[in-house]
Design a protein around this motif. Sequence first.
Motif, PDB file in Angstrom:
ATOM      1  N   THR A  93       0.863  -1.193   0.000  1.00 19.09           N
ATOM      2  CA  THR A  93       0.000   0.000   0.000  1.00 19.09           C
ATOM      3  C   THR A  93       0.896   1.239   0.000  1.00 19.09           C
ATOM      4  OG1 THR A  93      -1.687  -1.185   1.263  1.00 19.09           O
ATOM      5  CG2 THR A  93      -1.837   1.217   1.207  1.00 19.09           C
ATOM      6  N   ARG A 121      -2.446  -1.307  -3.593  1.00 23.50           N
ATOM      7  CA  ARG A 121      -3.207  -0.052  -3.432  1.00 23.50           C
ATOM      8  C   ARG A 121      -2.279   1.147  -3.663  1.00 23.50           C
ATOM      9  NH1 ARG A 121      -8.147  -0.098  -0.801  1.00 23.50           N
ATOM     10  NH2 ARG A 121      -8.855  -2.166  -0.114  1.00 23.50           N
ATOM     11  N   SER A 123      -2.578   5.402  -3.831  1.00 27.53           N
ATOM     12  CA  SER A 123      -3.397   6.608  -3.645  1.00 27.53           C
ATOM     13  C   SER A 123      -2.614   7.823  -4.144  1.00 27.53           C
ATOM     14  CB  SER A 123      -3.754   6.771  -2.162  1.00 27.53           C
ATOM     15  OG  SER A 123      -4.496   7.953  -1.967  1.00 27.53           O
ATOM     16  N   GLN A 150      -4.562  -3.208  -7.843  1.00 29.47           N
ATOM     17  CA  GLN A 150      -5.996  -3.487  -7.818  1.00 29.47           C
ATOM     18  C   GLN A 150      -6.829  -2.251  -7.469  1.00 29.47           C
ATOM     19  OE1 GLN A 150      -6.692  -6.764  -5.173  1.00 29.47           O
ATOM     20  NE2 GLN A 150      -5.266  -8.151  -6.259  1.00 29.47           N
ATOM     21  N   TYR A 151      -6.284  -1.351  -6.678  1.00 31.22           N
ATOM     22  CA  TYR A 151      -7.025  -0.155  -6.247  1.00 31.22           C
ATOM     23  C   TYR A 151      -6.182   1.085  -6.573  1.00 31.22           C
ATOM     24  CZ  TYR A 151      -9.434  -3.736  -3.577  1.00 31.22           C
ATOM     25  OH  TYR A 151     -10.117  -4.854  -3.222  1.00 31.22           O
ATOM     26  N   ASP A 153      -6.409   5.419  -6.810  1.00 28.23           N
ATOM     27  CA  ASP A 153      -7.139   6.650  -6.450  1.00 28.23           C
ATOM     28  C   ASP A 153      -6.506   7.814  -7.197  1.00 28.23           C
ATOM     29  OD1 ASP A 153      -8.597   8.653  -5.330  1.00 28.23           O
ATOM     30  OD2 ASP A 153      -8.060   8.223  -3.245  1.00 28.23           O
ATOM     31  N   LEU A 177      -6.771  -4.410 -12.303  1.00 26.98           N
ATOM     32  CA  LEU A 177      -7.408  -3.324 -11.568  1.00 26.98           C
ATOM     33  C   LEU A 177      -8.890  -3.637 -11.383  1.00 26.98           C
ATOM     34  CD1 LEU A 177      -6.507  -0.556 -10.422  1.00 26.98           C
ATOM     35  CD2 LEU A 177      -7.434   0.471 -12.497  1.00 26.98           C
ATOM     36  N   SER A 178      -9.343  -3.506 -10.117  1.00 28.51           N
ATOM     37  CA  SER A 178     -10.755  -3.778  -9.823  1.00 28.51           C
ATOM     38  C   SER A 178     -11.508  -2.534  -9.333  1.00 28.51           C
ATOM     39  CB  SER A 178     -10.861  -4.886  -8.771  1.00 28.51           C
ATOM     40  OG  SER A 178     -10.235  -4.484  -7.557  1.00 28.51           O
ATOM     41  N   SER A 179     -10.804  -1.507  -8.865  1.00 26.12           N
ATOM     42  CA  SER A 179     -11.468  -0.295  -8.362  1.00 26.12           C
ATOM     43  C   SER A 179     -10.665   0.931  -8.798  1.00 26.12           C
ATOM     44  CB  SER A 179     -11.583  -0.354  -6.829  1.00 26.12           C
ATOM     45  OG  SER A 179     -12.172   0.842  -6.333  1.00 26.12           O
ATOM     46  N   ASP A 181     -10.911   5.349  -8.778  1.00 20.33           N
ATOM     47  CA  ASP A 181     -11.581   6.556  -8.279  1.00 20.33           C
ATOM     48  C   ASP A 181     -11.020   7.762  -9.024  1.00 20.33           C
ATOM     49  OD1 ASP A 181     -12.935   8.461  -6.907  1.00 20.33           O
ATOM     50  OD2 ASP A 181     -12.262   7.845  -4.902  1.00 20.33           O
ATOM     51  N   LYS A 207     -15.615  -1.325 -10.206  1.00 18.44           N
ATOM     52  CA  LYS A 207     -16.039  -0.093  -9.535  1.00 18.44           C
ATOM     53  C   LYS A 207     -15.267   1.099 -10.088  1.00 18.44           C
ATOM     54  CE  LYS A 207     -16.450   2.080  -4.981  1.00 18.44           C
ATOM     55  NZ  LYS A 207     -16.159   1.956  -3.543  1.00 18.44           N
TER      56      LYS A 207
END
Length: 661
Positions: A93, A121, A123, A150-151, A153, A177-179, A181, A207
Amino acid sequence: GCAPDMTDLTELYKQLCKRYNIEEQECVQDGLAQGSTLDLSNQTLDIGTCAVLGKIMQISNVINKVSFGDCLLKEDGIKSILLGLCGNTSVKTLSLKGNSIQSSSTHALAKMLRHNNTIIRLSLEWNNLGLCSESFSSFCEALGSNSTLQYLDLRSNQLGIDCGPHLARALARNCSLSSLDVRWNNLGGTGGKALLESLHHNRTLSKIDLVGNGIPNEEISAIEMQLSQNSRSAIMTKEYTSRTGILKQQLEERERYSAQQIEYLERSLAQTDLTLNKTIKESMFQTGKLDEQLRSKSLELEALEAKYELVNSALRLSHERVTSLEAKNNALEEELQKSQEEALLHKKNDKEELEHVRSEHNQEVRLQQKTISHLEAQVGELEFKCNNQKTQIFDLKEAVCSLQSEVKGIRLECDEMMAAEAGKHKESLRNLDQQYNAEIQRLKKEHQLMEDEIREKLSNSETLRNELQSEVVALRLQISTERSSTQAQLQSLKHQLKTEQCTVVRGLEEQLHAMEESRNDGEERLRVQMASNSTLSATNAKLNAQLHALKNDLAELNIKLEGSEAEVKAAEKRVRDEFAAQLIELQQEHEKVTKLNNIIVDLKRTVSELEHQSSEYKREVRLKEDEIQKMREDETRRVGMLHTAFMSYFNTSLGSPINPR
């Protein structure tokens, strides 16, 4: 060297600071002391500290979570940290929120995404990735090639209309990648269309947050529908992958089990082949030994038969000699009786003549005296002849005694030879019995051990049995031929003995003829002959007693020979019974081999059934793949219809909403 643990991170930080002459910061030491989580949010970090942290990131495998939120890092500091993360294998992360990442820092971020394979992750909220289209396109290319993230932002990163196609291309290529933003950017309608188009190729993204991007509601709803389909398809693909994984495991287990069974069968068959070859070689060697023993025993039996026939021939010769002597004695007795009768007749005639001469011729007394003296001289001659006959009779007695001694010696030799041969035969039979018992026990043990291993080589044993039978037939033919030759030799020997007996009889007949010529010598010799006849009768009685004893000995010898023949027949019967037992055992082994072949056929059938089941499983997997492909085609068809509806609605729409940042 070895990667440091979390107790040594602060020491490593201090050493690196001393090495590069960088001032230590307590906040960094406190963050490193936390262990697996490095949280430096809202801290002011200079470029040197960032470089040291990048080195620590490159070396350490303890830190799992890193946060540099709202640190307002400088461009070189960000590059140093991202460069250290390129070789890191533990951080999962990463938060770089609020650090004004743009242009060259974006290129460094793209490089990190290309080389790092552990971050899940990421961000990047409140940065400026969208200010430079070129750097953002490189970031999107790296995102498309990344297979672990995968996540993501990307809120408030000033992503404009020109950034939408780059992000869409990255999503179309990405498979992990699943999410995502992307709230509070300015992608606009073209960006929404590009994202919707990319979702036709992406099946993992479930998402996307698109609030505040000026995208029409119709496109947002279409994107949400596509995402729901993606989520459903993701669930189905997970189920499908889990089921396929289970099926693959089952198939692999079945294949592994069948391979193990086949290897075990091949190994057991190879072992059975080796043991069969060994047993066949040993049985051939043992049969060779048995053949040699049978040949030696047959030769010994033939030698015993030859010796027995020689003894019989010698006994027959002695018996014939005795019978010839008895016949001669009988002839002599008859001749003596005839001579006695003739002498009595002569006496009567002489008496009558003497009386007539006395009555009529008294004057002839002197002449009679002369004749008496002449007769006395003749009587002396007769006595001399009688003595000669006595000597001849004594010689005959000595010859008979020598014959009796020879017969006794021959009998003793025969008894000794028979006893020795019987002892040898009994010892050989005992040895054979012991060897047979030992061999039978060993063969039984070996056959018990080889019950599960014999196959296909029974034909060789049958051929060996046929060869043994042919050899036995050949041996029997040889024995019959040898017997015929020995019988021919015996016949020739009998003929020779007969000729010799004829010559002896002729000689005796000549002697008797001479005795008959000397029989007519005188009256007074009759008395001497009577006495000699009495002695001869006594000797005849003795000879008869000896002949009776010899006959009894011959009967005993015949009984012993019959016993030896019975023993030989029993040995032959025992050998035949053993061969029959071996044949029965071989038949039992053949039945066991057939049973093993049936078991192998059943195992092959089970393997074929397993292969058939695996083919059915594979066919089911293909059918499921076809169903999934059909679902995908249906989904693409639905997406196309929604796209056309959305385009028609978009063409009729008046404008786009304003960014509500």
